[in-house]
Write a protein that holds these residues in place. Structure first.
Motif, short mmCIF file in Angstrom:
data_model
loop_
_atom_site.label_atom_id
_atom_site.label_comp_id
_atom_site.label_asym_id
_atom_site.label_seq_id
_atom_site.Cartn_x
_atom_site.Cartn_y
_atom_site.Cartn_z
N MET A 18 52.22 -24.83 13.70
CA MET A 18 51.14 -24.73 14.94
C MET A 18 49.73 -24.33 14.53
O MET A 18 49.66 -22.97 14.01
CB MET A 18 51.49 -24.01 16.24
CG MET A 18 50.69 -24.41 17.15
SD MET A 18 50.92 -22.94 18.55
CE MET A 18 52.68 -23.78 18.93
N ALA A 19 48.54 -25.13 14.38
CA ALA A 19 47.46 -24.69 13.74
C ALA A 19 46.76 -23.69 14.99
O ALA A 19 47.02 -23.95 16.21
CB ALA A 19 46.55 -26.09 13.58
N PHE A 20 45.61 -22.94 14.43
CA PHE A 20 45.02 -22.13 15.50
C PHE A 20 43.75 -23.05 15.73
O PHE A 20 43.42 -24.06 15.15
CB PHE A 20 44.71 -20.94 14.75
CG PHE A 20 45.73 -19.85 14.89
CD1 PHE A 20 45.82 -18.70 15.55
CD2 PHE A 20 46.95 -20.04 14.04
CE1 PHE A 20 46.81 -17.80 15.56
CE2 PHE A 20 48.17 -19.29 14.08
CZ PHE A 20 47.99 -18.12 14.92
N ALA A 21 43.16 -22.49 16.90
CA ALA A 21 41.99 -22.86 17.13
C ALA A 21 40.92 -22.06 17.60
O ALA A 21 41.35 -20.94 18.23
CB ALA A 21 42.17 -24.01 18.43
N ILE A 22 39.78 -21.96 17.29
CA ILE A 22 38.65 -21.24 17.87
C ILE A 22 38.12 -21.61 19.27
O ILE A 22 37.81 -22.68 19.35
CB ILE A 22 37.43 -20.92 16.83
CG1 ILE A 22 37.91 -20.33 15.41
CG2 ILE A 22 36.41 -20.15 17.42
CD1 ILE A 22 37.06 -20.44 14.42
N THR A 23 37.82 -20.57 20.02
CA THR A 23 37.48 -21.14 21.56
C THR A 23 36.31 -20.63 21.97
O THR A 23 35.31 -20.05 21.22
CB THR A 23 38.51 -20.60 22.46
OG1 THR A 23 38.79 -19.06 22.39
CG2 THR A 23 40.06 -21.03 21.95
N PRO A 59 43.31 -17.60 4.23
CA PRO A 59 43.81 -17.84 2.65
C PRO A 59 43.33 -19.20 2.25
O PRO A 59 43.64 -19.49 0.86
CB PRO A 59 45.16 -17.26 2.82
CG PRO A 59 45.67 -17.79 4.20
CD PRO A 59 44.49 -17.39 4.86
N VAL A 60 43.29 -19.95 3.16
CA VAL A 60 43.18 -21.48 2.80
C VAL A 60 41.72 -22.10 3.07
O VAL A 60 41.36 -23.37 2.88
CB VAL A 60 44.03 -22.50 3.25
CG1 VAL A 60 45.60 -22.00 2.61
CG2 VAL A 60 44.18 -22.14 4.87
N ASP A 82 48.92 -21.48 9.68
CA ASP A 82 49.24 -20.77 10.74
C ASP A 82 49.53 -19.45 10.36
O ASP A 82 50.48 -18.71 11.12
CB ASP A 82 50.49 -21.52 11.46
CG ASP A 82 50.50 -23.01 11.32
OD1 ASP A 82 49.14 -23.49 11.62
OD2 ASP A 82 51.52 -23.55 11.47
N CYS A 83 48.88 -18.86 9.76
CA CYS A 83 49.19 -17.53 9.19
C CYS A 83 48.87 -16.28 10.31
O CYS A 83 49.31 -15.37 10.20
CB CYS A 83 48.57 -17.03 7.98
SG CYS A 83 46.94 -16.85 7.75
N GLY A 84 47.75 -16.83 11.03
CA GLY A 84 47.33 -15.86 11.91
C GLY A 84 46.14 -14.87 11.52
O GLY A 84 46.08 -13.90 12.39
N ALA A 85 45.83 -14.98 10.25
CA ALA A 85 44.81 -13.73 9.78
C ALA A 85 43.38 -13.82 10.41
O ALA A 85 43.14 -12.91 10.65
CB ALA A 85 44.65 -13.96 8.34
N PRO A 97 46.83 -20.12 18.89
CA PRO A 97 47.36 -20.98 18.45
C PRO A 97 47.10 -22.10 19.48
O PRO A 97 47.06 -22.16 20.62
CB PRO A 97 48.99 -20.69 18.60
CG PRO A 97 49.00 -19.13 18.52
CD PRO A 97 47.78 -18.75 19.12
N ALA A 98 46.73 -23.26 18.89
CA ALA A 98 46.26 -24.32 19.51
C ALA A 98 47.16 -24.72 20.77
O ALA A 98 46.84 -25.40 21.78
CB ALA A 98 45.91 -25.74 18.65
N GLY A 99 48.37 -24.90 20.36
CA GLY A 99 49.52 -25.36 21.28
C GLY A 99 49.66 -24.37 22.48
O GLY A 99 50.45 -24.79 23.53
N ASP A 100 49.06 -23.30 22.32
CA ASP A 100 49.22 -22.22 23.34
C ASP A 100 48.21 -22.29 24.47
O ASP A 100 47.90 -21.71 25.40
CB ASP A 100 49.45 -20.87 22.77
CG ASP A 100 50.68 -20.65 22.29
OD1 ASP A 100 51.81 -21.38 22.31
OD2 ASP A 100 50.72 -19.90 21.45
N LEU A 101 47.11 -22.97 24.00
CA LEU A 101 46.03 -23.05 25.00
C LEU A 101 46.29 -23.71 26.20
O LEU A 101 46.99 -24.80 26.09
CB LEU A 101 44.73 -23.83 24.14
CG LEU A 101 44.20 -23.23 22.98
CD1 LEU A 101 43.24 -24.00 22.41
CD2 LEU A 101 43.63 -21.63 23.20
N THR A 102 45.60 -23.21 27.41
CA THR A 102 46.01 -23.91 28.53
C THR A 102 44.78 -23.93 29.40
O THR A 102 43.71 -23.31 29.15
CB THR A 102 47.05 -23.15 29.34
OG1 THR A 102 46.52 -21.70 29.67
CG2 THR A 102 48.15 -22.88 28.82
#
Length: 491
Positions: free
Chosen positions: A1-6, A20-21, A48-51, A63-68
């Protein structure tokens, strides 16, 4: 699951250096850095490392999938930034699928670089980024000075109380207050003795004065600069608890920046929703008894040039109670004709209405965005009673008893330093104050009121870099002292 900046992204790029990437852009060495509303994570390459989430000082990465709720839109906003961009062009297949820039060493300090005594004036973002740079990358001893009794500057007294995540960066800065090479002096005005007792002084005092509108009636009672209102709800010690009278049904805010939206949002918010925030108790009490039902945000130009950022507007629209005044046919035409991603297109879906200004505000609370409406005068004999503004069919009078001038800020003269009155800054070259060896500036007093919190990081780094260059080149005389002498008050 990719992360997203809000929404609360401060864009100081703390996340970029730990990825790292290299999937967070724009980076500080890319042309778009400092021009976008926030930074963006590439969902196609995020591992999806969460660093990045661990490094973020304002809790803006999830995590993008956790956004509501309203944050759900940020998954697509992050992805949209990369639409049409080929970050893999010319990059050979390798464990990291991005082209990395070669190592760059912009500072080279000699082994005998002296332990400097540096004074930093101002505990806001620019000052604290300068302090961080000095403490982490040199062996300097720092005296941090602020005329206010509480540290924080813009973070403490400028960020809206219902933005607690943004205020969290203050915790990152506060960890330096107890550093063994830092002396914190609060409630102390910065005087000329700082230059006598230190090898260098960095002024990071911000931009505190309001820009003038230049319209008749601007100084009538009931006309307030935005800094007064912001300071009032944040409990600034220079602003009286009763400085903002909310015994009117309609307030007009001139300007469309994020500060204007902050003020409109706070004045129309449910006071109980603000009770758990850092809002000043006196301001909360006044909001509970306020008569305000409508805040009108006036813009000289159209929605395509509004100064607010997308995250702030989207959060306001998601809350509800936002209306676009369609008094000028150019307004709906700009919204409907805008390309996806353009500023005017952000208003699609926001209710529209041709507002009848002679009528009182409707029940409930709402914010009206009125574009192509330049303020021409503030009417009233002894206090503001109306705002006269332009319209396509002639001037329009909007009845109101309160006007907030949120058309921008400018720096104020710093005693003993040169000042460019037109630009509202201390004249400088890369932070060096003209004609004042050993004196430097950072932040808004250096470059003008542009950029958010994170923009001050690169600004402060440039200033500290200039200071260090001057020491290495012999342009700045350094007085040798015994270790710790300044820390114990011995000159």
């Amino acid at each position: 699951m990719a992360f997203a900046i809000t929404q609360t992204c401060c864009a100081d790029a703390s996340c970029v250096s730990v990825c790292p990437v290299n999937c967070i852009h724009p980076t500080p060495d890319e042309p778009e850095f400092g021009t976008t509303d926030l930074l963006y994570i590439d969902p196609a390459t995020c591992i999806d490392c969460g660093a990045c989430a661990d490094a973020c000082p304002v809790d803006a990465i999830f995590p993008a999938g956790d956004l509501t709720g309203p944050l759900r839109a940020y998954e697509q906003l992050n992805a949209d930034y990369y639409a049409g961009k080929d970050l893999l062009a010319g990059v050979p297949v390798a464990p990291n699928f991005h082209r990395w820039a070669p190592p760059s060493f912009t500072r080279v300090l000699p082994s005998d670089f002296p332990a400097l005594d540096v004074a930093v004036v101002g505990t806001g973002p620019a000052g604290m980024y300068a302090v961080e740079d000095l403490l982490l990358h040199t062996n300097a001893r720092v005296t941090l000075v602020d005329r206010l009794p509480v540290a924080g500057g813009l973070i403490r007294y400028g960020v809206a109380p219902d933005h607690p995540s943004t205020k969290k960066i203050g915790e990152t800065f506060a960890r330096f207050h107890d550093h063994p090479r830092l002396r914190l002096r609060l409630g102390v005005p910065a005087g000329p003795e700082l230059a006598d007792r230190h090898d260098a002084v960095i002024y990071a005092v911000g931009a505190t004065d309001a820009r003038r509108l230049g319209v008749p009636g601007e100084d009538l009672p009931g006309s307030l600069p935005a800094a007064t209102v912001v300071g009032w709800y944040n409990g600034h010690p220079d602003v009286a608890p009763d400085a903002v009278d909310l015994s009117v049904e309609r307030v007009v805010v001139v300007g469309t920046g994020n500060v204007a939206l902050d003020i409109a949002r706070i004045l129309t918010a449910d006071p109980e929703a603000l009770a758990e925030t850092s809002i000043a108790p006196a301001a909360l009490a006044r909001l509970r008894s306020a008569k305000v039902r409508e805040v009108v945000v006036l813009a000289r130009r159209g929605p395509e040039t509004a100064a607010y950022t997308r995250p702030e507007l989207q959060a306001l629209a998601a809350r509800g109670g936002l209306v676009v005044d369609t008094h000028d046919p150019r307004v709906p035409a700009a919204i409907d004709g805008a390309e996806p991603g353009e500023k005017a297109a952000w208003l699609r879906g926001v209710p529209r209405e041709r507002v009848d200004w002679p009528a009182p505000p409707p029940d409930g609370r709402r914010i009206v965005l009125r574009f192509h409406s330049a303020p021409l005068a503030f009417g009233g004999d002894t206090e503001v009673r109306a705002v006269v503004t332009s319209g396509p069919e002639g001037d329009v009078e909007i009845a109101t008893g309160r006007v907030v001038r949120a058309a921008g800020f400018r720096g104020a003269p710093v005693p003993g330093l040169p000042f460019d009155d037109e630009a509202g800054i201390v004249p400088n070259e890369s932070g060096r104050v003209a004609g004042r060896p050993g004196v430097y500036v950072a932040g808004w007093i250096k470059r003008g009121p542009s950029g958010g919190i994170g923009a001050n990081k690169a600004c402060a780094r440039e200033t500290v870099g200039a200071l260090l260059e001057d020491v290495v080149a012999g342009r700045l005389a350094v007085r040798r002292r015994g270790a710790g002498a300044r820390l114990f008050g011995r000159a």
